[in-house]
Every structure is written in structure tokens, then in C-alpha cells.
Scaffold this active site. Structure first.
Site: not given
Length: 496
Positions: A262-263
């Protein structure tokens, strides 16, 4: 698919697709899925289709679709059919296929394989919470499953909020996954599923089944997060009398902590990687190894060689760890393969963005000299600014302790810089080049037997950095006047 099954298919019969929902930018996981679909199709002389699943009108946007399309094109992944180029099974955008979905929905309703459900969201949520509190898996109670036709007609006429549910037959559903082998689900745990908001708004599981059938998709290759959707889609295929495509569910891409990428792990979208200065061939090479292995130690693969070597048999089941060091290694390799002219062209936007040059006044010959001495060091194009910004500054600001080689005193640093200044000042402008600079400086360094005492203070004086290219290359590019000026400024810094 076994070798025997492959023999039953003629070249060109294999059809894969990537069907993104334009509700966000292209994630590295989506790009990897696209790549594997593309490679599989091309390996077997088949077709690769791009289909846009834009039925989520509230979240879909043209900007996200543009991001997806442009990034796939940047990666070099081309589709044979799609919304931009058309094809035999167009349209390839779901919002343009409403009439097709309506026909299938009406068929399910007419055959009593689907029904209108008028339960409110609050009612459904209350029921879900209750079932969970009792330790049961939440599923629809079936309250509206047996409403008589007159009641349904009445509720629809009143405009009551409704959805369309598919009657799920409780049974064991199994399929052979090309990566995971036999997978089995008990559909009795799911309850009747919502397949449309209304006749004109199908939801994912219905639309994807219809589109894959109508577009003659032979293989559905997607992330393992979709595996729970597969039994629902198989039930719908059976209800319509459709053949079942062959499924392959790819392993998730995990961060170093083994949680889903994820980010928070850093860059997660293709656009982010582009902005950081990764090359498309490096990203393609890297993505191919996220779950796939060629079976040997070879690490460098072009898109063409991947097409030749790729096979789903060599895709692993376990999650693929995203190793940015491996990506940096590959990117550095591909940067070194590019010509200095091309790398300079790629670096130019970063120079401009940092305010080091302007687009109108950029001296490309000078920039190419700057870039060429750092090309071997670059892991990503964006690093060029931090590595070379000293070339563009009138005066450097740095800690004078950087000038110190090992245990040198300020006096010894001063003497070293005096020596460099004296030696270099004897070189005329017309003879100012790397070869002459290196020759005279190394000749002097050999007299003391310690290169570091002469060259370290000089290099830091010219760059203001702890690490850089050699002082010979830097001095040549800076020019005689600027080199001598920086030596003087470093001496002044030591003298303070």
C-alpha cells in the site's frame, strides 16, 4: 491449463483481458496483472483485451481512465481490442453496454433465478450485526425471495428502493485454478447475492460474467483477492448456460513487512514510479518477477524475452515481496544501457523542476556533460538533482569538516588546497581537460603517497558533498575559473 488442454486450442483462440475500474490510479498490482495477461496471450498467439468497468458512476472518472491507459502505454503493453481502438466485441466500456446487461437480467427474473429485494440498508445492517453477534457468517435472510408478483409490482410502482438478487443454490462449487489447483467453496454460506441495483445498473459479478462470455474471454487471470468472487460468477455462468473460462489467481504483492502493498510502504502507483524516475523496461522486468520465476538465475528480461519465456506454471502461490532494492538494481542497469543523450533528455524535467535551469535557456551540451559522469551512479532519474546541483550554484554552502580527510588538521587542509590551487592555476584555459587535470594532480599525489590528502579536500571544495564523481571530471565541467574560485572559497571557509 495442462499441455493436453493447450493442444485443443488453436493459435489465436486464447483471449485474456484486463478490466480496470477507473476509480483510482493504476496500482502496481493492477499493472502486474495486466502484464501477466498480456504475456500469456502473446506467448500463445492470442489476443489481449482492455475493458473499462466504469459502472461505478460516483467514483469513476475520465482522469483515472486516462492515468490507466497512459501508464499501460508507457510500460509498452499494447492491447488488441479496447475502448480506444474498438474491436469485434465492442463496446469495451461497461456504461455503453447497458442494453446487453438488461437482456440478461430480464432473463434471470423471467426464469425466477433472480428477484427484486426491497429490504432497507438499515434492516440489512441490523440483521448482519445480529448474525455476527451469534457467531454466524452474515448472509441475506431471504426475506424478499418469495414475494408474490403482485406485491413486487406494487412496490416497484411505489418507487420503493430496490436491488436485484440472484438465487444462490447451496452446494459445493469447485474449479481448477492454473496456479492454485483445485479450489472449492460452499455457496450455502453466501446467501442470495445482489447482482444489480436495477435493470440498468449491474454490479461487478454480473457484468464481468456477461462481458467475459460476450467477448469470448478464455482465461481470467487476476489477483487472488478476487478468488472469493469466482464461485458466485460460476453460479451465474451455470444459470445462463455459459461455458466456464479458465481461472488463474495471482499472488498478492506484499510489502517488506508481508502485509498487502500500500501507499504506506512508499510508491504504490505506476505514476509514482514514473515521477521518481524509473524506466518502463525496468518496471516491466521487475513486475514480472513479482510472483513469477523463469526457473534459472537470469534476472534481465526485455518485454520480448518475457513474452517468450513466461508461463503460468512458474507463478508461485505465496505472496510476492516487493523489494525496492531489486527495482533500483534493475533501473540502474537500464539507465546504463541508454545513451547519454537519452538520459539527459529524461533528466531535463528534473533539472527544470528543481529550478536549476529553465526550459528556454537549458544548455543541453553542458547538461549532457554533467549527466554523463553520473549515469553510472544513478538508480533512478530523480537522483540527478541531488547529485549534481552544485554545478548550478554560484557559491556552495557546506560544513567545513567535510573537507577533512581522516585526521587532517585545518592547517593541513589549507596546505592541501593551496597545493591544488597552485597546480591547477598553471593549466591554461585551452588545455583545461580531464586528462591534463588528472595527470598533474596524480603526479603530485604520488610524491606523498597519499591521494586522499590531496584529492579529498579538492573534491569537497568543488562539490560541497561527501560523495561525488572524481574531481578531475568535475573540474573539467566546472571550467578553470569556477574551479579556482571554489578552491579559494573553501580556503576562506577553513580560515574562519
Amino acid at each position: 491449463m495442462t499441455p493436453e488442454e493447450f493442444k485443443l486450442r488453436k493459435p489465436g483462440e486464447i483471449r485474456t483481458r484486463f478490466a480496470p475500474s477507473p476509480t483510482g490510479v493504476l496500482h502496481i498490482g493492477g499493472a502486474r496483472t495486466t502484464l501477466f495477461n498480456y504475456l500469456f496471450a502473446k506467448k500463445h498467439e492470442g489476443s489481449f483485451v482492455l475493458r473499462v468497468e466504469d459502472t461505478d458512476l460516483e467514483r469513476s472518472s475520465p482522469e483515472f481512465e486516462k492515468d490507466i491507459v497512459e501508464n499501460l502505454q508507457w510500460l509498452g503493453i499494447e492491447w488488441d481490442e479496447g475502448p480506444d481502438i474498438g474491436g469485434k466485441y465492442e463496446p469495451y466500456r461497461q456504461t455503453q453496454r447497458t442494453e446487453i446487461y438488461r437482456k440478461y437480467l430480464e432473463k434471470l427474473l423471467a426464469e425466477d433465478k433472480a428477484y427484486y429485494c426491497f429490504c432497507s440498508e438499515q434492516e440489512l445492517e441490523d440483521r448482519r450485526q445480529y448474525q455476527m453477534s451469534q457467531g454466524f457468517t452474515p448472509k441475506y435472510s431471504g426475506k424478499c425471495a418469495d414475494l408474490d408478483k403482485e406485491t413486487v409490482k406494487k412496490y416497484l410502482a411505489e418507487g420503493r428502493p430496490t436491488v436485484i438478487r440472484f438465487r444462490v443454490i447451496p452446494k459445493k462449487v469447485s474449479f481448477n485454478d492454473l496456479i492454485r489447483g483445485k479450489v472449492e467453496f460452499d455457496t450455502g454460506l453466501t446467501g442470495d447475492i445482489v447482482i444489480a441495483k436495477n435493470l440498468d445498473t449491474p454490479l461487478y459479478n454480473l457484468a464481468v460474467v456477461i462481458d467475459d462470455f460476450e467477448m469470448n474471454i478464455s482465461h481470467v487471470i487476476r489477483g487472488e483477492d478476487h478468488i472469493s468472487n469466482t464461485p458466485k460468477q460460476i453460479l451465474l455462468q451455470e444459470a445462463f448456460g455459459m461455458p466456464q473460462p479458465t481461472y488463474a489467481h495471482l499472488p498478492l504483492i506484499l510489502g517488506p513487512d508481508r502485509t498487502k502493498l500500500s501507499k504506506r510502504h512508499g510508491s504504490a502507483s505506476v505514476t509514482d514510479f514514473r515521477k521518481e524516475g524509473y524506466l518502463p523496461e525496468a518496471l516491466v522486468n521487475f513486475m514480472a518477477f513479482l510472483g513469477w520465476s523463469p526457473g534459472d538465475d537470469r534476472e534481465i528480461y526485455s518485454l520480448a524475452s518475457l513474452t517468450k519465456e513466461f508461463s503460468l506454471e512458474n507463478v508461485q502461490k505465496a505472496g510476492a515481496i516487493f523489494n525496492v532494492k531489486k527495482l533500483d538494481f534493475l533501473n540502474g542497469f537500464y539507465i546504463r544501457q541508454r545513451s547519454p543523450e537519452k538520459i539527459t533528455e529524461l533528466c531535463l524535467p528534473y533539472f527544470i523542476g528543481a529550478g536549476l535551469v529553465t526550459k528556454e535557456e537549458a544548455d543541453l551540451d553542458f547538461l549532457q556533460k554533467v549527466v554523463s559522469i553520473y549515469q553510472e551512479r544513478l538508480k533512478k532519474i530523480s537522483e540527478i538533482v541531488e547529485l549534481t546541483d552544485f554545478f548550478f550554484k554560484e557559491k556552495l554552502v557546506f560544513d567545513k569538516n567535510l573537507l577533512k580527510w581522516k585526521e587532517m588538521s585545518d592547517k593541513e587542509i589549507q596546505q592541501s588546497l593551496d597545493k591544488s590551487e597552485k597546480i591547477l592555476s598553471k593549466i591554461k584555459t585551452e588545455g583545461w581537460n580531464k586528462e591534463n587535470i588528472e595527470k598533474v594532480l596524480l603526479s603530485e599525489a604520488e610524491k606523498t603517497g597519499n591521494r586522499g590528502e590531496l584529492l579529498w579536500p579538492l573534491r569537497v571544495a568543488l562539490t560541497g558533498k561527501e560523495a561525488s564523481a572524481s574531481p578531475f571530471e568535475i573540474a573539467e565541467i566546472l571550467g578553470r575559473d569556477k574551479t579556482l574560485k571554489r578552491i579559494k572559497e573553501a580556503k576562506e571557509l577553513i580560515g574562519r
